[in-house]
Design a protein around this motif. Structure first.
Motif, short mmCIF file in Angstrom:
data_model
loop_
_atom_site.label_atom_id
_atom_site.label_comp_id
_atom_site.label_asym_id
_atom_site.label_seq_id
_atom_site.Cartn_x
_atom_site.Cartn_y
_atom_site.Cartn_z
N LEU A 10 -59.62 39.24 38.96
CA LEU A 10 -60.06 40.22 37.98
C LEU A 10 -59.23 40.10 36.70
CD1 LEU A 10 -60.51 43.42 40.20
CD2 LEU A 10 -62.29 41.87 39.38
N GLY A 11 -59.91 40.11 35.58
CA GLY A 11 -59.21 40.05 34.31
C GLY A 11 -59.76 41.09 33.36
N TRP A 12 -58.99 41.39 32.33
CA TRP A 12 -59.47 42.34 31.32
C TRP A 12 -58.68 42.18 30.03
CZ3 TRP A 12 -57.10 43.74 35.88
CH2 TRP A 12 -55.81 44.29 35.80
N ALA A 13 -59.28 42.66 28.97
CA ALA A 13 -58.62 42.67 27.66
C ALA A 13 -59.17 43.83 26.87
CB ALA A 13 -58.86 41.35 26.92
N GLY A 14 -58.33 44.42 26.04
CA GLY A 14 -58.78 45.52 25.20
C GLY A 14 -57.67 46.50 24.91
N GLY A 15 -58.08 47.75 24.68
CA GLY A 15 -57.12 48.75 24.24
C GLY A 15 -56.62 48.46 22.85
N TYR A 16 -57.54 48.04 21.97
CA TYR A 16 -57.16 47.53 20.66
C TYR A 16 -56.83 48.63 19.65
CZ TYR A 16 -59.52 43.37 22.56
OH TYR A 16 -59.92 42.32 23.34
N VAL A 17 -57.18 49.87 19.95
CA VAL A 17 -56.84 51.02 19.10
C VAL A 17 -57.28 50.78 17.65
CG1 VAL A 17 -55.09 52.75 18.61
CG2 VAL A 17 -54.82 51.29 20.60
N GLY A 18 -58.47 50.23 17.47
CA GLY A 18 -59.02 50.10 16.14
C GLY A 18 -58.73 48.79 15.43
N SER A 19 -58.01 47.89 16.08
CA SER A 19 -57.69 46.59 15.47
C SER A 19 -58.39 45.45 16.19
CB SER A 19 -56.17 46.36 15.48
OG SER A 19 -55.50 47.37 14.77
N GLY A 20 -59.58 45.72 16.71
CA GLY A 20 -60.18 44.78 17.65
C GLY A 20 -60.91 43.60 17.06
N VAL A 21 -61.28 43.63 15.78
CA VAL A 21 -62.11 42.54 15.25
C VAL A 21 -61.40 41.21 15.38
CG1 VAL A 21 -63.30 41.64 13.21
CG2 VAL A 21 -63.34 44.09 13.69
N ALA A 22 -60.12 41.16 15.03
CA ALA A 22 -59.35 39.93 15.19
C ALA A 22 -58.71 39.85 16.57
CB ALA A 22 -58.27 39.82 14.11
N THR A 23 -58.17 40.98 17.07
CA THR A 23 -57.45 40.95 18.34
C THR A 23 -58.33 40.46 19.48
OG1 THR A 23 -56.25 42.88 17.51
CG2 THR A 23 -55.86 42.24 19.78
N ALA A 24 -59.62 40.78 19.44
CA ALA A 24 -60.54 40.32 20.48
C ALA A 24 -60.58 38.81 20.57
CB ALA A 24 -61.94 40.87 20.21
N ASN A 25 -60.47 38.13 19.43
CA ASN A 25 -60.48 36.67 19.44
C ASN A 25 -59.22 36.12 20.09
OD1 ASN A 25 -59.51 34.03 17.90
ND2 ASN A 25 -61.75 34.03 17.85
N LEU A 26 -58.06 36.67 19.75
CA LEU A 26 -56.82 36.23 20.39
C LEU A 26 -56.85 36.52 21.88
CD1 LEU A 26 -53.95 35.09 20.21
CD2 LEU A 26 -53.16 37.41 19.67
N ALA A 27 -57.38 37.68 22.26
CA ALA A 27 -57.49 38.03 23.68
C ALA A 27 -58.38 37.04 24.41
CB ALA A 27 -58.03 39.45 23.83
N ALA A 28 -59.48 36.65 23.80
CA ALA A 28 -60.42 35.72 24.43
C ALA A 28 -59.78 34.36 24.66
CB ALA A 28 -61.67 35.58 23.57
N ARG A 29 -59.08 33.85 23.67
CA ARG A 29 -58.42 32.55 23.84
C ARG A 29 -57.32 32.63 24.89
NH1 ARG A 29 -55.85 31.30 19.02
NH2 ARG A 29 -56.46 33.24 17.97
N THR A 30 -56.70 33.80 25.00
CA THR A 30 -55.66 33.99 26.01
C THR A 30 -56.28 34.04 27.41
OG1 THR A 30 -54.35 35.20 24.38
CG2 THR A 30 -53.70 35.40 26.67
N SER A 68 -54.54 23.63 33.75
CA SER A 68 -53.47 23.51 32.75
C SER A 68 -52.29 24.35 33.19
CB SER A 68 -53.96 23.98 31.37
OG SER A 68 -54.13 25.38 31.35
N GLY A 69 -51.19 24.19 32.49
CA GLY A 69 -50.02 25.00 32.74
C GLY A 69 -49.94 26.15 31.74
N PRO A 70 -48.79 26.81 31.68
CA PRO A 70 -48.61 27.88 30.69
C PRO A 70 -48.78 27.34 29.27
CG PRO A 70 -46.84 27.89 32.32
CD PRO A 70 -47.61 26.62 32.53
N THR A 71 -49.27 28.19 28.40
CA THR A 71 -49.44 27.82 26.98
C THR A 71 -48.70 28.83 26.12
OG1 THR A 71 -51.42 29.17 26.62
CG2 THR A 71 -51.75 26.95 27.54
N ASP A 72 -48.69 28.58 24.82
CA ASP A 72 -48.08 29.54 23.90
C ASP A 72 -48.72 30.91 24.02
OD1 ASP A 72 -46.40 27.57 22.96
OD2 ASP A 72 -47.59 27.14 21.17
N LEU A 73 -50.02 30.93 24.29
CA LEU A 73 -50.73 32.20 24.37
C LEU A 73 -50.45 32.94 25.68
CD1 LEU A 73 -54.23 31.36 22.81
CD2 LEU A 73 -52.13 32.14 21.69
N THR A 74 -50.36 32.23 26.79
CA THR A 74 -50.15 32.91 28.08
C THR A 74 -48.76 33.50 28.20
OG1 THR A 74 -49.44 30.87 29.20
CG2 THR A 74 -51.80 31.40 29.24
#
Length: 463
Positions: free
Chosen positions: A367-387, A399-405
């Protein structure tokens, strides 16, 4: 002119609602099931499919893609992220600087992908201009500017009253802070283009398919169940509608108005030729943009929360909220006292109890999830998706750990909101305190932040 109230949003009134996609036809299987067809869900599908083309990815959306905050927001693609100060305290300053740099880069990433996919979303990279118009706001602005520079934003500029007026002539503005890491967008043009790009890659998108419950390897709907090793919850402000998640994130209401198009003579008086996204340093803050067709779209808090975590449907906004937003518009630009308000609408965004955006993959359940952006989601959603993409590739051994993980917001845990009626009472008191503090700061003429706002910040968990 008559104001259109509701109807999802002004952005959809301009663009039209999309042709409906087919609902889930019955039980099925997938490699990854994504619940939610907003920015988070669609960006996640996009990046996963680009990284691993053979993946069978299914997106389930309760209404239609972009029905929630992704199709109703203020069109701020910017580098703000909720919870950075808390992450700095928990993980160290350097970790929070890495998170901020990732957000700075995210603005560029969204603009690049939109260009690569030929998505015309009225993007204009004018940066973000945050203004102050009281002594207390100016003191907070200077503190805010210093903090942003300390987190690596060395290209940010602090502007005085004259320099601010050269950009946009907000009545009474005494200073501002500008960052280049921001852009104006048309939210619905972006979400429509992204949905089309995802389908072109071979992702299956089912609309009119509300998910009622998420369990390990199962997304349950009235039309059938999708079974998948990975099930990702990308439902942001609508998370409370899922079984067992009533207190996970609070659905905070935000409202907007859009003016009629303004003539060139008015823009000559206002300025704003750089088309920066515009905000202020009030506690009950506003956010605005100059649209591609020369309107002002402006938003802020109206009724912040509905009892029992109820969520907005068609976006209808209370008349008192429309008038309050109009008052802000006229306070900023008195020249617009007679301008027509073409549209008013509302939507919900997700607020965790500690006001920290998060991205998580539970490797024991898939199970995974992303959010709780508190109004800053337009860009944060993209970073969350790549993560989420990187977390799934790491978990599956690709793959192994990345800068994002390894960013500090990954796998952050937060407690649930209080039960009702405490939740409702707390939010009402919180925003009453912020509004009172703003009013008293406007009349006190001192640089000190009003004690009510400082108390509200501590009680809410924002700081």
């Amino acid at each position: 002119m008559n104001t259109v109230n509701g109807g999802i949003s002004f952005w959809y009134a301009q663009e039209g609602t999309p042709a409906p996609r087919e609902p889930l036809p019955g039980d099925t299987t997938a490699d990854v099931c994504i619940v939610g067809g907003g920015y988070t869900g669609l960006w996640t599908a996009y990046y996963l499919k680009k990284a691993v083309p053979f993946l069978n990815i299914v997106v389930l959306e309760g209404k239609f893609c972009g029905y929630g905050a992704s199709g109703r927001n203020g069109g701020w693609l910017y580098n703000g992220i909720a919870g950075r100060a808390r992450y700095a305290r928990r993980h160290g300053h350097d970790a929070a600087v890495r998170l901020q740099q990732a957000m700075n880069d995210t603005v560029t990433e969204v603009v690049k992908v939109a260009a690569d996919e030929r998505i015309d979303a009225d993007i204009h990279q004018g940066g973000v201009l945050e203004i102050a118009y009281t002594p207390a706001q100016l003191a907070r602005l200077k503190d805010h500017h210093s903090v942003e520079v300390a987190f690596g934003e060395t290209d940010r500029r602090l502007l005085g009253a004259r320099e601010t007026a050269e950009r946009v002539r907000v009545t009474g503005a005494v200073g501002s802070s500008w960052t280049p890491h921001g852009a104006r967008i048309h939210p619905v043009k972006l979400i429509k283009g992204l949905a089309a790009a995802v389908e072109a890659l071979g992702v299956t998108v089912h609309e009119s398919t509300p998910v009622t419950e998420i369990k390990p390897k199962h997304a349950i709907t009235p039309y059938g169940t999708v079974r998948a090793p990975y099930v990702l919850r990308c439902t942001e402000g609508f998370t409370a509608n899922l079984k067992g998640h009533k207190r996970t994130w609070l659905p905070m209401n935000s409202s907007m108005i859009a003016t009629e198009p303004l003539p060139a003579a008015v823009w000559d008086e206002i300025g704003w030729s750089g088309r920066e996204t515009l905000g202020d340093m009030a506690h009950a803050y506003m956010y605005a943009q100059r649209t591609a067709d020369d309107r002002i779209a402006l938003g802020g808090r109206g009724i912040p929360y509905r009892y029992g975590s109820k969520t907005d449907n068609d976006g209808r906004t209370q008349p008192a909220t429309v008038e309050a937003l109009r008052d802000i518009l006229i306070r900023f630009f008195p020249r617009l006292a007679g301008v027509g308000i073409a549209h008013a609408w509302s939507g919900v965004l997700g607020v965790p109890r500690d006001w920290c955006a998060t991205v998580t993959l539970d490797r024991s359940t898939g199970l995974g999830w992303a959010g709780g952006y508190v109004g800053s989601g337009v860009a944060t959603a993209n970073l969350a998706a790549r993560t989420l993409r990187d977390l799934i590739q790491q978990d599956s051994g690709q793959s192994g750990p990345t800068d994002l993980t390894t960013l500090p917001w990954v796998n952050h845990k937060v407690r649930a909101w209080e039960p009702e009626p405490l939740r409702w009472l707390g939010v009402q008191a919180l925003y009453a305190a912020y509004r009172t503090a703003d009013h008293r700061e406007a009349t006190a003429h001192t640089p000190a932040t009003h004690r009510l706002a400082a108390l509200a910040d501590r009680v809410s968990g924002r700081h």
